[in-house]
Design a protein around this motif. Structure first.
Motif, PDB file in Angstrom:
ATOM      1  N   ARG A 211       0.795  -1.224   0.000  1.00 55.18           N
ATOM      2  CA  ARG A 211       0.000   0.000   0.000  1.00 55.18           C
ATOM      3  C   ARG A 211       0.828   1.274   0.000  1.00 55.18           C
TER       4      ARG A 211
ATOM      5  N   TYR B 179       2.410   6.874  -5.288  1.00 56.25           N
ATOM      6  CA  TYR B 179       1.729   7.920  -4.511  1.00 56.25           C
ATOM      7  C   TYR B 179       1.147   7.380  -3.203  1.00 56.25           C
ATOM      8  N   GLY B 180       1.677   6.241  -2.734  1.00 52.32           N
ATOM      9  CA  GLY B 180       1.172   5.654  -1.499  1.00 52.32           C
ATOM     10  C   GLY B 180       1.329   6.564  -0.298  1.00 52.32           C
TER      11      GLY B 180
ATOM     12  N   ILE C 180      -1.706   8.920  -0.596  1.00 51.66           N
ATOM     13  CA  ILE C 180      -2.999   8.260  -0.406  1.00 51.66           C
ATOM     14  C   ILE C 180      -3.189   7.855   1.049  1.00 51.66           C
ATOM     15  N   TYR C 181      -2.138   7.302   1.666  1.00 51.56           N
ATOM     16  CA  TYR C 181      -2.230   6.860   3.058  1.00 51.56           C
ATOM     17  C   TYR C 181      -1.622   7.866   4.026  1.00 51.56           C
ATOM     18  N   ARG C 182      -1.250   9.044   3.522  1.00 51.07           N
ATOM     19  CA  ARG C 182      -0.932  10.238   4.300  1.00 51.07           C
ATOM     20  C   ARG C 182       0.328  10.118   5.139  1.00 51.07           C
TER      21      ARG C 182
ATOM     22  N   LEU D 140      -6.130  16.435  -7.702  1.00 46.69           N
ATOM     23  CA  LEU D 140      -6.596  15.591  -6.608  1.00 46.69           C
ATOM     24  C   LEU D 140      -6.971  16.441  -5.406  1.00 46.69           C
TER      25      LEU D 140
ATOM     26  N   PHE E 131      -8.309  15.547  -1.065  1.00 43.84           N
ATOM     27  CA  PHE E 131      -8.817  14.667  -0.023  1.00 43.84           C
ATOM     28  C   PHE E 131      -9.248  15.537   1.147  1.00 43.84           C
TER      29      PHE E 131
END
Length: 443
Positions: A153, A159-160, A163-165, A316, A318
């Motif tokens: 992940r 870009y993990g 995505i998982y910050r 993007l 979030f």
């Protein structure tokens, strides 16, 4: 055949909940402190049993990060009455499915079964709470599973870190534990003794630190009796997890950071801000803002940066509102050689428009339609309803917010959007991250 039948039943549920209907539910406490929420929905013969524990990554101590997420895996290992490795076999043999997830604020486990298997679900979750087997073989096995998850992940996923910050929140939060990743440190997990895992379970996995939700095709009286039988005798090994407020100092001048990712070829420019917690209306307004700026090919930044200026291949955003603070992260995957100053000014121009100009009535109506559809879809299945009820009760202190959230979105005005953009999305309140291809240079 079982899988096809299960899918058909789920589709029937989606059809039944095609409109935003009030979710009726009942809640009460057992003598041991377990909070129970029951939602009866007899449209299809399915039932979800979910248990949410008030323990997340923010409850971990320095040097032992990753415990909350690790337990999400470890507590599927088995119990005194479910042999090691048999949990998933029991679920599938009874026509069900199950999963779990961990956040900064809580850990959630659930099973969805045909409704005539409700007792199996209650028994399994009571077993997880009462009789978990925490043994070295299970800890070692799940340690490898978590390592592989991290590799897939984060470490080896393009870009993990975004995505998982893991490459974002550490730059935002310097005091609050939200700056640590949910998956935690593999070194911390490797260094932990078996006794520490047992102690973690004893501290947090108790009835007085949990919410049980049963949603679906149930009989309320029968369900209450089964809950009393399976969960009533469970004793607490510790007091309820009482959290103290941890204040994160506001960002008052721009922070700059660089992250590297050997799995990418296209660099990215990321802006991230600390925003209001989930219970506040402004957190919902930021959902609208996220959609306006980067919500699909018709969003403002996509049309400006991808279609018109052709300086990005994708945009993007979030918006994530947690129990204590929220975060809003936006940016672009860069096309061609990065012109960082030009990219920054372009993004800031689009933010400035939101801060100084009301969005059009057409754009406003589109937003409201989008979010009403999203809300209905999120609560179109008993799994979604169960998760929502537990989340609202545990993290916002009010399960009835499931019937209020859509009204919050509907109450947002165009003026709210302008105000919130002005209040939270300013250059001196953010972290700017250059996300580059390759490995970090050695010092």
């Amino acid at each position: 055949m079982k899988k096809s039948l299960f899918t058909l039943v789920l589709l029937l549920l989606v059809g039944f909940h095609s409109n935003a209907q009030k979710v009726e539910f009942e809640e009460y406490d057992l003598d041991n402190g377990l909070h129970v929420i029951l939602h009866q929905e007899n449209a299809a013969p399915l039932v979800t049993v979910g248990v949410m524990y008030q323990v997340g990554a923010k409850d971990e101590v320095k040097g032992r990060t990753g415990f909350a997420h690790f337990f999400e895996h470890l507590l599927f290992e088995g119990t005194e009455n479910i042999e090691r490795g048999e949990w998933f076999n029991v679920v599938s043999a009874n026509g069900g499915r199950n999963n779990a997830n961990t956040s900064q604020d809580r850990t959630y486990y659930y099973e969805t079964f045909p409704s005539n298997k409700l007792e199996i679900g209650l028994w399994m979750e009571s077993e997880r709470m009462l009789h978990p087997k925490i043994e070295k073989i299970g800890v070692d096995t799940q340690n490898e599973v978590v390592k592989e998850e991290k590799r897939q992940r984060i470490d080896n996923s393009p870009y993990g870190k975004i995505i998982y910050r893991t490459g974002v929140d550490k730059h935002l939060f310097k005091v609050h534990p939200y700056g640590r990743s949910v998956i935690g440190s593999m070194d911390d997990l490797n260094a932990a003794e078996l006794s520490e895992f047992i102690a973690f379970n004893d501290q947090y996995y108790n009835p007085n630190n949990a919410t049980l939700v049963v949603a679906g095709d149930i009989n309320i009286d029968d369900t209450k009796k089964m809950i009393a039988d399976y969960f009533g005798p469970i004793k607490n090994r510790a007091e309820t997890n009482v959290r103290t407020a941890i204040l994160e100092p506001a960002i008052t001048e721009t922070r700059y950071a660089t992250e590297y990712d050997s799995n990418i070829q296209i660099p990215a420019y990321i802006f991230s801000y600390i925003t209001p917690k989930s219970v506040e209306k402004d957190a919902y307004v930021l959902d609208y803002i996220s959609s306006i700026l980067t919500g699909g090919n018709s969003s403002r930044m996509y049309k400006r940066m991808v279609d018109k200026d052709q300086v990005a291949v994708q945009v993007l955003a979030f918006n994530q509102a947690n129990q204590d603070y929220g975060t809003y992260t936006m940016g672009a995957l860069i096309k061609g050689e990065p012109n960082w100053d030009n990219l920054k000014s372009t993004i800031d121009e689009e933010i400035k428009k939101l801060q100084t100009e009301l969005i059009s009535e057409k754009e406003y109506q589109k937003l409201q339609n989008q979010f009403e559809t999203r809300f209905v879809n999120a609560n179109s299945r008993v799994e979604g309803i169960a998760s929502s009820l537990a989340t609202y009760q545990m993290l916002q202190g009010d399960a009835s917010r499931i019937n209020k959230e859509l009204d919050v979105y509907r109450s947002i005005t165009r003026e709210d959007i302008m105000r919130v953009a002005k209040q939270y999305l300013n250059p001196n309140q953010r972290v700017e991250i250059k996300y580059l291809a390759g490995s970090e240079p050695e010092n």
